[in-house]
Scaffold this motif. Structure first.
Motif, PDB file in Angstrom:
ATOM      1  N   GLU A  31       0.836  -1.189   0.000  1.00  0.00           N
ATOM      2  CA  GLU A  31       0.000   0.000   0.000  1.00  0.00           C
ATOM      3  C   GLU A  31       0.873   1.243   0.000  1.00  0.00           C
ATOM      4  OE1 GLU A  31      -3.216   0.130   2.787  1.00  0.00           O
ATOM      5  OE2 GLU A  31      -3.374  -2.043   2.771  1.00  0.00           O
ATOM      6  N   GLY A  32       0.502   2.212  -0.772  1.00  0.00           N
ATOM      7  CA  GLY A  32       1.271   3.439  -0.875  1.00  0.00           C
ATOM      8  C   GLY A  32       2.390   3.361  -1.896  1.00  0.00           C
ATOM      9  N   ASP A  33       2.858   2.158  -2.203  1.00  0.00           N
ATOM     10  CA  ASP A  33       3.938   1.990  -3.169  1.00  0.00           C
ATOM     11  C   ASP A  33       3.437   1.452  -4.504  1.00  0.00           C
ATOM     12  OD1 ASP A  33       5.875   2.816  -1.385  1.00  0.00           O
ATOM     13  OD2 ASP A  33       6.207   0.801  -0.625  1.00  0.00           O
ATOM     14  N   GLY A  34       2.158   1.202  -4.625  1.00  0.00           N
ATOM     15  CA  GLY A  34       1.614   0.562  -5.801  1.00  0.00           C
ATOM     16  C   GLY A  34       1.854   1.285  -7.103  1.00  0.00           C
ATOM     17  N   ASN A  35       2.095   2.582  -7.024  1.00  0.00           N
ATOM     18  CA  ASN A  35       2.344   3.349  -8.244  1.00  0.00           C
ATOM     19  C   ASN A  35       3.828   3.566  -8.492  1.00  0.00           C
ATOM     20  OD1 ASN A  35      -0.351   3.611  -8.881  1.00  0.00           O
ATOM     21  ND2 ASN A  35      -0.576   5.443  -7.648  1.00  0.00           N
ATOM     22  N   ASN A  36       4.670   2.963  -7.685  1.00  0.00           N
ATOM     23  CA  ASN A  36       6.110   3.166  -7.801  1.00  0.00           C
ATOM     24  C   ASN A  36       6.830   1.858  -8.072  1.00  0.00           C
ATOM     25  OD1 ASN A  36       6.094   5.970  -7.259  1.00  0.00           O
ATOM     26  ND2 ASN A  36       5.757   5.512  -5.123  1.00  0.00           N
ATOM     27  N   CYS A  37       6.422   1.176  -9.096  1.00  0.00           N
ATOM     28  CA  CYS A  37       7.106  -0.066  -9.430  1.00  0.00           C
ATOM     29  C   CYS A  37       6.951  -0.346 -10.920  1.00  0.00           C
ATOM     30  CB  CYS A  37       6.573  -1.224  -8.595  1.00  0.00           C
ATOM     31  SG  CYS A  37       4.968  -1.833  -9.096  1.00  0.00           S
ATOM     32  N   VAL A  38       7.431  -1.475 -11.326  1.00  0.00           N
ATOM     33  CA  VAL A  38       7.280  -1.902 -12.709  1.00  0.00           C
ATOM     34  C   VAL A  38       6.248  -3.006 -12.792  1.00  0.00           C
ATOM     35  CG1 VAL A  38       9.628  -1.249 -13.352  1.00  0.00           C
ATOM     36  CG2 VAL A  38       9.167  -3.557 -12.546  1.00  0.00           C
ATOM     37  N   GLU A  39       5.730  -3.202 -13.972  1.00  0.00           N
ATOM     38  CA  GLU A  39       4.803  -4.288 -14.255  1.00  0.00           C
ATOM     39  C   GLU A  39       5.394  -5.109 -15.389  1.00  0.00           C
ATOM     40  OE1 GLU A  39       0.633  -2.034 -13.229  1.00  0.00           O
ATOM     41  OE2 GLU A  39       1.397  -1.898 -15.262  1.00  0.00           O
ATOM     42  N   ILE A  40       5.096  -6.395 -15.399  1.00  0.00           N
ATOM     43  CA  ILE A  40       5.562  -7.253 -16.484  1.00  0.00           C
ATOM     44  C   ILE A  40       4.389  -8.003 -17.092  1.00  0.00           C
ATOM     45  CG2 ILE A  40       7.856  -7.538 -15.461  1.00  0.00           C
ATOM     46  CD1 ILE A  40       6.987 -10.452 -14.803  1.00  0.00           C
ATOM     47  N   ALA A  41       4.545  -8.335 -18.347  1.00  0.00           N
ATOM     48  CA  ALA A  41       3.604  -9.204 -19.057  1.00  0.00           C
ATOM     49  C   ALA A  41       4.457 -10.180 -19.855  1.00  0.00           C
ATOM     50  CB  ALA A  41       2.700  -8.400 -19.988  1.00  0.00           C
ATOM     51  N   ALA A  42       4.099 -11.449 -19.808  1.00  0.00           N
ATOM     52  CA  ALA A  42       4.920 -12.470 -20.453  1.00  0.00           C
ATOM     53  C   ALA A  42       4.120 -13.252 -21.488  1.00  0.00           C
ATOM     54  CB  ALA A  42       5.481 -13.423 -19.409  1.00  0.00           C
ATOM     55  N   SER A  43       4.808 -13.615 -22.552  1.00  0.00           N
ATOM     56  CA  SER A  43       4.291 -14.576 -23.519  1.00  0.00           C
ATOM     57  C   SER A  43       5.216 -15.780 -23.430  1.00  0.00           C
ATOM     58  CB  SER A  43       4.295 -13.984 -24.934  1.00  0.00           C
ATOM     59  OG  SER A  43       5.615 -13.889 -25.427  1.00  0.00           O
ATOM     60  N   SER A  44       5.086 -16.717 -24.299  1.00  0.00           N
ATOM     61  CA  SER A  44       5.953 -17.895 -24.240  1.00  0.00           C
ATOM     62  C   SER A  44       7.380 -17.583 -24.675  1.00  0.00           C
ATOM     63  CB  SER A  44       5.383 -19.023 -25.096  1.00  0.00           C
ATOM     64  OG  SER A  44       5.291 -18.597 -26.443  1.00  0.00           O
ATOM     65  N   THR A  45       7.603 -16.467 -25.366  1.00  0.00           N
ATOM     66  CA  THR A  45       8.934 -16.162 -25.884  1.00  0.00           C
ATOM     67  C   THR A  45       9.522 -14.831 -25.419  1.00  0.00           C
ATOM     68  OG1 THR A  45       8.005 -15.150 -27.868  1.00  0.00           O
ATOM     69  CG2 THR A  45       8.545 -17.510 -27.981  1.00  0.00           C
ATOM     70  N   HIS A  46       8.686 -13.919 -24.918  1.00  0.00           N
ATOM     71  CA  HIS A  46       9.164 -12.580 -24.554  1.00  0.00           C
ATOM     72  C   HIS A  46       8.527 -12.090 -23.255  1.00  0.00           C
ATOM     73  CE1 HIS A  46      10.398 -12.614 -28.746  1.00  0.00           C
ATOM     74  NE2 HIS A  46      11.242 -11.647 -28.403  1.00  0.00           N
ATOM     75  N   VAL A  47       9.187 -11.103 -22.654  1.00  0.00           N
ATOM     76  CA  VAL A  47       8.655 -10.406 -21.477  1.00  0.00           C
ATOM     77  C   VAL A  47       8.664  -8.920 -21.791  1.00  0.00           C
ATOM     78  CG1 VAL A  47       9.043  -9.860 -19.045  1.00  0.00           C
ATOM     79  CG2 VAL A  47       9.482 -12.168 -19.869  1.00  0.00           C
ATOM     80  N   ALA A  48       7.571  -8.255 -21.478  1.00  0.00           N
ATOM     81  CA  ALA A  48       7.486  -6.809 -21.628  1.00  0.00           C
ATOM     82  C   ALA A  48       7.468  -6.189 -20.237  1.00  0.00           C
ATOM     83  CB  ALA A  48       6.222  -6.422 -22.390  1.00  0.00           C
ATOM     84  N   VAL A  49       8.127  -5.041 -20.096  1.00  0.00           N
ATOM     85  CA  VAL A  49       8.222  -4.333 -18.819  1.00  0.00           C
ATOM     86  C   VAL A  49       7.746  -2.904 -19.038  1.00  0.00           C
ATOM     87  CG1 VAL A  49       9.788  -3.595 -16.983  1.00  0.00           C
ATOM     88  CG2 VAL A  49      10.226  -5.744 -18.183  1.00  0.00           C
ATOM     89  N   ARG A  50       6.935  -2.403 -18.099  1.00  0.00           N
ATOM     90  CA  ARG A  50       6.477  -1.017 -18.194  1.00  0.00           C
ATOM     91  C   ARG A  50       6.463  -0.376 -16.809  1.00  0.00           C
ATOM     92  NH1 ARG A  50       0.005  -1.688 -19.490  1.00  0.00           N
ATOM     93  NH2 ARG A  50      -0.613  -2.355 -17.394  1.00  0.00           N
ATOM     94  N   ASP A  51       6.451   0.933 -16.800  1.00  0.00           N
ATOM     95  CA  ASP A  51       6.382   1.719 -15.573  1.00  0.00           C
ATOM     96  C   ASP A  51       4.919   1.788 -15.139  1.00  0.00           C
ATOM     97  OD1 ASP A  51       6.372   3.703 -13.602  1.00  0.00           O
ATOM     98  OD2 ASP A  51       7.639   5.059 -14.741  1.00  0.00           O
ATOM     99  N   SER A  52       4.633   1.415 -13.899  1.00  0.00           N
ATOM    100  CA  SER A  52       3.241   1.423 -13.441  1.00  0.00           C
ATOM    101  C   SER A  52       2.664   2.833 -13.336  1.00  0.00           C
ATOM    102  CB  SER A  52       3.114   0.703 -12.098  1.00  0.00           C
ATOM    103  OG  SER A  52       3.860   1.363 -11.111  1.00  0.00           O
TER     104      SER A  52
END
Length: 61
Positions: free
Chosen positions: A12-33
Motif C-alpha cells: 500500500e502506498g507503493d503501488g504506483n512506484n514499481c514496474v509491471e511485467i507481461a509475459a508470452s511464451s517467448t518474450h517479457v514486456a516491462v512497463r512503468d506502473s
C-alpha cells in the motif's frame, strides 16, 4: 502478450512506484506502473530469466 502483473513487493502506498511485467511464451514486456500507456521494454524470455537469476544471486546481497 499476457496480462500485466505488478510486483508482490508493491505494498500500500507503493503501488504506483514499481514496474509491471507481461509475459508470452517467448518474450517479457516491462512497463512503468506510473505511465502504463507509454513505451514498454521487451526482452527475450531467456535474457529476462537470466536477469532475474542474477538479481537473486548471493553476490548481489
Amino acid at each position: 502478450m499476457g496480462n500485466w502483473r505488478r510486483s508482490s513487493y508493491s505494498g500500500e502506498g507503493d503501488g504506483n512506484n514499481c514496474v509491471e511485467i507481461a509475459a508470452s511464451s517467448t518474450h517479457v514486456a516491462v512497463r512503468d506502473s506510473k505511465a502504463p500507456n507509454r513505451a514498454t521494454l521487451g526482452f527475450p524470455m531467456g535474457a529476462f530469466t537470466h536477469f532475474l537469476e542474477a538479481l537473486k544471486s548471493p553476490a548481489r546481497r
